[in-house]
Write a protein that holds these residues in place. Structure first.
Motif, PDB file in Angstrom:
ATOM      1  N   GLN A 290     -36.903 -67.017 -34.675  1.00 18.75           N
ATOM      2  CA  GLN A 290     -36.312 -67.906 -35.672  1.00 18.75           C
ATOM      3  C   GLN A 290     -35.007 -67.345 -36.213  1.00 18.75           C
ATOM      4  OE1 GLN A 290     -39.432 -68.361 -38.545  1.00 18.75           O
ATOM      5  NE2 GLN A 290     -40.607 -69.782 -37.277  1.00 18.75           N
ATOM      6  N   THR A 291     -34.944 -66.040 -36.413  1.00 18.04           N
ATOM      7  CA  THR A 291     -33.724 -65.416 -36.923  1.00 18.04           C
ATOM      8  C   THR A 291     -32.593 -65.503 -35.900  1.00 18.04           C
ATOM      9  OG1 THR A 291     -35.080 -63.886 -38.220  1.00 18.04           O
ATOM     10  CG2 THR A 291     -32.767 -63.308 -37.925  1.00 18.04           C
ATOM     11  N   ILE A 292     -32.902 -65.289 -34.637  1.00 14.05           N
ATOM     12  CA  ILE A 292     -31.884 -65.409 -33.591  1.00 14.05           C
ATOM     13  C   ILE A 292     -31.396 -66.849 -33.491  1.00 14.05           C
ATOM     14  CG2 ILE A 292     -31.489 -65.296 -31.092  1.00 14.05           C
ATOM     15  CD1 ILE A 292     -33.295 -62.820 -31.045  1.00 14.05           C
ATOM     16  N   ALA A 293     -32.317 -67.811 -33.512  1.00  9.64           N
ATOM     17  CA  ALA A 293     -31.929 -69.226 -33.434  1.00  9.64           C
ATOM     18  C   ALA A 293     -31.052 -69.619 -34.627  1.00  9.64           C
ATOM     19  CB  ALA A 293     -33.167 -70.108 -33.374  1.00  9.64           C
ATOM     20  N   ALA A 294     -31.392 -69.139 -35.814  1.00 15.01           N
ATOM     21  CA  ALA A 294     -30.586 -69.454 -36.998  1.00 15.01           C
ATOM     22  C   ALA A 294     -29.220 -68.792 -36.923  1.00 15.01           C
ATOM     23  CB  ALA A 294     -31.317 -69.004 -38.259  1.00 15.01           C
ATOM     24  N   SER A 295     -29.163 -67.577 -36.412  1.00 18.46           N
ATOM     25  CA  SER A 295     -27.897 -66.865 -36.304  1.00 18.46           C
ATOM     26  C   SER A 295     -26.963 -67.530 -35.292  1.00 18.46           C
ATOM     27  CB  SER A 295     -28.154 -65.420 -35.888  1.00 18.46           C
ATOM     28  OG  SER A 295     -26.953 -64.733 -35.707  1.00 18.46           O
ATOM     29  N   LEU A 296     -27.534 -68.023 -34.211  1.00 15.16           N
ATOM     30  CA  LEU A 296     -26.737 -68.683 -33.177  1.00 15.16           C
ATOM     31  C   LEU A 296     -26.541 -70.176 -33.455  1.00 15.16           C
ATOM     32  CD1 LEU A 296     -28.289 -67.053 -29.989  1.00 15.16           C
ATOM     33  CD2 LEU A 296     -26.130 -66.482 -31.106  1.00 15.16           C
TER      34      LEU A 296
ATOM     35  N   SER B 171     -30.837 -75.143 -31.708  1.00 15.45           N
ATOM     36  CA  SER B 171     -32.161 -75.725 -31.923  1.00 15.45           C
ATOM     37  C   SER B 171     -33.086 -75.471 -30.741  1.00 15.45           C
ATOM     38  CB  SER B 171     -32.036 -77.231 -32.163  1.00 15.45           C
ATOM     39  OG  SER B 171     -31.440 -77.841 -31.026  1.00 15.45           O
ATOM     40  N   GLY B 172     -32.557 -74.850 -29.676  1.00 14.97           N
ATOM     41  CA  GLY B 172     -33.359 -74.558 -28.497  1.00 14.97           C
ATOM     42  C   GLY B 172     -34.292 -73.387 -28.715  1.00 14.97           C
ATOM     43  N   GLN B 173     -35.231 -73.249 -27.790  1.00 13.98           N
ATOM     44  CA  GLN B 173     -36.176 -72.146 -27.851  1.00 13.98           C
ATOM     45  C   GLN B 173     -35.476 -70.833 -27.504  1.00 13.98           C
ATOM     46  OE1 GLN B 173     -39.027 -71.972 -28.997  1.00 13.98           O
ATOM     47  NE2 GLN B 173     -40.330 -73.677 -28.442  1.00 13.98           N
ATOM     48  N   VAL B 174     -35.928 -69.769 -28.119  1.00 20.63           N
ATOM     49  CA  VAL B 174     -35.413 -68.432 -27.841  1.00 20.63           C
ATOM     50  C   VAL B 174     -36.508 -67.650 -27.121  1.00 20.63           C
ATOM     51  CG1 VAL B 174     -34.563 -66.288 -28.846  1.00 20.63           C
ATOM     52  CG2 VAL B 174     -33.889 -68.477 -29.841  1.00 20.63           C
ATOM     53  N   GLU B 175     -36.170 -67.122 -25.957  1.00 21.76           N
ATOM     54  CA  GLU B 175     -37.112 -66.334 -25.169  1.00 21.76           C
ATOM     55  C   GLU B 175     -36.797 -64.859 -25.354  1.00 21.76           C
ATOM     56  OE1 GLU B 175     -38.252 -65.598 -20.493  1.00 21.76           O
ATOM     57  OE2 GLU B 175     -36.885 -67.220 -21.023  1.00 21.76           O
ATOM     58  N   LEU B 176     -37.805 -64.064 -25.656  1.00 18.78           N
ATOM     59  CA  LEU B 176     -37.639 -62.623 -25.858  1.00 18.78           C
ATOM     60  C   LEU B 176     -38.188 -61.872 -24.652  1.00 18.78           C
ATOM     61  CD1 LEU B 176     -38.804 -62.332 -29.563  1.00 18.78           C
ATOM     62  CD2 LEU B 176     -36.481 -62.590 -28.709  1.00 18.78           C
TER      63      LEU B 176
ATOM     64  N   ASN C 222     -35.442 -54.714 -43.435  1.00 24.76           N
ATOM     65  CA  ASN C 222     -34.458 -55.515 -44.176  1.00 24.76           C
ATOM     66  C   ASN C 222     -34.250 -56.902 -43.591  1.00 24.76           C
ATOM     67  OD1 ASN C 222     -33.890 -53.300 -45.902  1.00 24.76           O
ATOM     68  ND2 ASN C 222     -32.610 -52.429 -44.294  1.00 24.76           N
ATOM     69  N   ASP C 223     -34.977 -57.240 -42.530  1.00 24.22           N
ATOM     70  CA  ASP C 223     -34.828 -58.523 -41.833  1.00 24.22           C
ATOM     71  C   ASP C 223     -33.378 -58.784 -41.454  1.00 24.22           C
ATOM     72  OD1 ASP C 223     -37.554 -59.128 -41.943  1.00 24.22           O
ATOM     73  OD2 ASP C 223     -37.355 -59.943 -43.963  1.00 24.22           O
ATOM     74  N   ARG C 224     -32.744 -57.779 -40.871  1.00 27.67           N
ATOM     75  CA  ARG C 224     -31.357 -57.904 -40.415  1.00 27.67           C
ATOM     76  C   ARG C 224     -31.322 -57.919 -38.899  1.00 27.67           C
ATOM     77  NH1 ARG C 224     -28.553 -53.686 -44.500  1.00 27.67           N
ATOM     78  NH2 ARG C 224     -28.718 -54.991 -46.342  1.00 27.67           N
ATOM     79  N   LEU C 225     -30.448 -58.767 -38.369  1.00 31.14           N
ATOM     80  CA  LEU C 225     -30.320 -58.936 -36.935  1.00 31.14           C
ATOM     81  C   LEU C 225     -28.934 -58.501 -36.498  1.00 31.14           C
ATOM     82  CD1 LEU C 225     -31.487 -60.192 -34.284  1.00 31.14           C
ATOM     83  CD2 LEU C 225     -30.367 -62.305 -34.984  1.00 31.14           C
ATOM     84  N   SER C 226     -28.862 -57.776 -35.401  1.00 27.98           N
ATOM     85  CA  SER C 226     -27.583 -57.369 -34.833  1.00 27.98           C
ATOM     86  C   SER C 226     -27.546 -57.831 -33.382  1.00 27.98           C
ATOM     87  CB  SER C 226     -27.425 -55.851 -34.909  1.00 27.98           C
ATOM     88  OG  SER C 226     -26.226 -55.468 -34.303  1.00 27.98           O
ATOM     89  N   LEU C 227     -26.628 -58.766 -33.092  1.00 26.56           N
ATOM     90  CA  LEU C 227     -26.481 -59.283 -31.740  1.00 26.56           C
ATOM     91  C   LEU C 227     -25.332 -58.619 -30.996  1.00 26.56           C
ATOM     92  CD1 LEU C 227     -27.030 -63.076 -32.445  1.00 26.56           C
ATOM     93  CD2 LEU C 227     -28.689 -61.406 -31.624  1.00 26.56           C
ATOM     94  N   ASP C 228     -24.544 -57.833 -31.693  1.00 21.85           N
ATOM     95  CA  ASP C 228     -23.379 -57.168 -31.116  1.00 21.85           C
ATOM     96  C   ASP C 228     -23.781 -55.797 -30.590  1.00 21.85           C
ATOM     97  OD1 ASP C 228     -20.860 -56.335 -30.409  1.00 21.85           O
ATOM     98  OD2 ASP C 228     -20.186 -55.962 -32.460  1.00 21.85           O
ATOM     99  N   VAL C 229     -23.636 -55.578 -29.278  1.00 21.13           N
ATOM    100  CA  VAL C 229     -24.035 -54.299 -28.692  1.00 21.13           C
ATOM    101  C   VAL C 229     -23.095 -53.171 -29.088  1.00 21.13           C
ATOM    102  CG1 VAL C 229     -25.268 -55.287 -26.751  1.00 21.13           C
ATOM    103  CG2 VAL C 229     -22.852 -54.772 -26.521  1.00 21.13           C
ATOM    104  N   LYS C 230     -21.939 -53.497 -29.624  1.00 25.15           N
ATOM    105  CA  LYS C 230     -21.000 -52.471 -30.063  1.00 25.15           C
ATOM    106  C   LYS C 230     -21.171 -52.126 -31.540  1.00 25.15           C
ATOM    107  CE  LYS C 230     -17.582 -53.668 -26.628  1.00 25.15           C
ATOM    108  NZ  LYS C 230     -16.223 -54.132 -26.351  1.00 25.15           N
ATOM    109  N   SER C 231     -22.096 -52.797 -32.204  1.00 24.42           N
ATOM    110  CA  SER C 231     -22.308 -52.531 -33.625  1.00 24.42           C
ATOM    111  C   SER C 231     -22.974 -51.171 -33.818  1.00 24.42           C
ATOM    112  CB  SER C 231     -23.175 -53.623 -34.252  1.00 24.42           C
ATOM    113  OG  SER C 231     -24.497 -53.514 -33.786  1.00 24.42           O
ATOM    114  N   ARG C 232     -22.782 -50.627 -34.977  1.00 20.35           N
ATOM    115  CA  ARG C 232     -23.346 -49.308 -35.293  1.00 20.35           C
ATOM    116  C   ARG C 232     -24.874 -49.346 -35.304  1.00 20.35           C
ATOM    117  NH1 ARG C 232     -22.451 -45.994 -40.880  1.00 20.35           N
ATOM    118  NH2 ARG C 232     -23.460 -44.095 -40.190  1.00 20.35           N
TER     119      ARG C 232
END
Length: 113
Positions: free
Chosen positions: A42-48, A51-56, A90-100
């Protein structure tokens, strides 16, 4: 006067109690993991804003269970999998692979294999 206790009370009852306790503990863990995965989806879908399904895929606990690294893919995307880091405290999501946060918690070579 001494009484003889039946075999069921002495052996079978404690074994059954231990089995029931193990089922409650491990069953609770399975339910908690399922809810965690749904929260990440749900967090990934909201960040992006999709409305589609997110597969992990390839979920790995890091920081002694306080974070999750893995791969995700949305159903409405024609691209492959992308990496993410989710901080469960903290319920924080990081989608950037270059992030700290991602680089300090996830090993990219483990996720891609």
């Amino acid at each position: 006067m001494m009484y003889s206790r039946p075999f069921i009370l002495l052996l079978a009852t404690p074994v059954l109690i231990m089995l029931a306790l193990a089922a409650v503990i491990f069953g609770g863990q399975v339910i908690a993991d399922s809810r965690r995965d749904q929260q990440i989806q749900q967090t990934i879908a909201a960040s992006l804003k999709t409305s589609g399904q997110v597969e992990l895929l390839n979920l790995q606990d890091v920081q002694y269970g306080y974070g999750v690294c893995g791969l995700y893919r949305t159903s409405d995307s024609d691209k492959g999998y992308a990496s993410f880091f989710y901080d469960t405290v903290n319920d924080r999501l990081s989608l950037d692979v270059k992030s700290r946060a991602f680089q300090s918690n996830c090993n990219l070579s483990d996720l891609c294999s």
